[in-house]
Scaffold this active site. Structure first.
Site, PDB file in Angstrom:
ATOM      1  N   SER A 144      43.180  37.391  42.499  1.00  0.00           N
ATOM      2  CA  SER A 144      42.586  36.179  43.060  1.00  0.00           C
ATOM      3  C   SER A 144      42.981  34.970  42.227  1.00  0.00           C
ATOM      4  O   SER A 144      43.248  35.096  41.025  1.00  0.00           O
ATOM      5  CB  SER A 144      41.057  36.298  43.045  1.00  0.00           C
ATOM      6  N   TYR A 159      33.922  38.523  37.969  1.00  0.00           N
ATOM      7  CA  TYR A 159      34.926  38.630  39.040  1.00  0.00           C
ATOM      8  C   TYR A 159      36.281  38.140  38.522  1.00  0.00           C
ATOM      9  O   TYR A 159      37.306  38.792  38.717  1.00  0.00           O
ATOM     10  CB  TYR A 159      34.449  37.812  40.245  1.00  0.00           C
TER      11      TYR A 159
END
Ligand code: NAD
Length: 252
Positions: A144, A159
């Site tokens: 990401s 994350y």
């Protein structure tokens, strides 16, 4: 028809508006036979049944929690016994949690790291022996922009850490398995409109975010699916250990 004759496994492809589902649809259009693995087994089965069937036979959908090694191993056994060989693994499953550093509990940390990073190790371990024994394959791993920017709008620091870990893991696997013909690459999407993000954006947030994107729009699931297709196909035969940004220029 970039995937004619190929078999592909996609994790996290049950969610209707998700990147994995769009990838499954695109891969089926390109002639692949698919196995959809998802925590939501019922939706995985339903997704497999709704994909266009090609001359390779029916697609399959199975429940698999990627953070559980035993489930990854038994899903791989089931897929290999149905398909014989597996050419492509798309490690796409993931979850997010918008919390700040001081609020992350021990359980939050493990859950986010286990699904987003450890899951990629477990599923790769489960399928690599078959790829190696059949002369090679292609693995794509989802990371990401949060890994690159140290945070996003919807992902917390755990994350970002897990998605950054994916980049190192993918490069290490690319180095280790290149000699047996297995390519491993990562994809780093920016803000893509799916269930993880879409429903939570206010108009004001959307306008603000778009100001920072040179291509002046949010991404959609197909934008990422197209990159997975490139990585799965022989068009990327000399690409391994790469990180491909799909973010509309957000990091320029
Ligand atoms: P999504 O929620 O639509 O899809 C995620 C899928 O993963 C769902 O089908 C869910 O059931 C499945 N899943 C969740 N936990 C699982 C587990 N333990 N085992 C197996 N499957 C599990 O979200 P999406 O936006 O399509 O996300 C797909 C991937 O892309 C994720 O890894 C996400 O982190 C990553 N990503 C998304 C964006 C974005 O803006 N949407 C940006 C960067 C990266």
């Amino acid at each position: 028809m970039l995937l004619k004759g190929k078999t592909a496994v996609i994790s996290g492809a049950a969610s209707k508006r998700g990147i994995g589902r769009a990838t499954a649809e695109l891969f089926a259009e390109h002639g692949a036979r698919l196995a959809i693995l998802d925590l939501d087994g019922e939706s995985a089965k339903e997704a497999a049944q709704t994909l266009p069937v090609n001359d390779q036979g029916s697609h399959i959908g199975l429940r698999c929690d990627v953070s559980n090694k035993a489930e990854c191993d038994s899903a791989a056994q089931a897929v290999v016994s149905a398909f014989g060989k597996v050419d492509v693994l798309i490690n796409n499953a993931g979850i997010t949690q918008p919390v700040k550093t001081l609020d992350i509990t021990e359980a939050d940390w493990h859950r986010i790291v286990d699904v987003n990073m450890t899951g990629i190790l477990f599923l790769s371990q489960a399928f690599i022996p078959n790829m190696r024994d059949n002369g090679g394959g292609s693995i794509a791993c989802i990371s990401s922009v949060s890994a690159q920017r140290g945070g996003g709008i919807f992902g917390g620091p755990h994350y970002s850490a897990a998605k950054a870990g994916v980049l190192g893991l993918a490069k290490a696997m690319a180095r280790e398995f290149g000699p047996v013909g297995i390519r491993v690459n990562s994809v780093t999407p920016g803000l893509i409109q799916t269930d993880i993000t879409g429903g939570k954006l206010t108009d004001e947030m959307r306008t603000d975010i778009i100001k920072g994107i040179p291509l002046s729009r949010l991404g959609d699931a197909r934008d990422v699916a197209n990159i997975y297709l490139f990585l799965a196909s022989d068009l990327s035969a000399y690409v391994t250990g790469a990180v491909i940004d799909v973010n509309g220029g957000m990091l320029i």
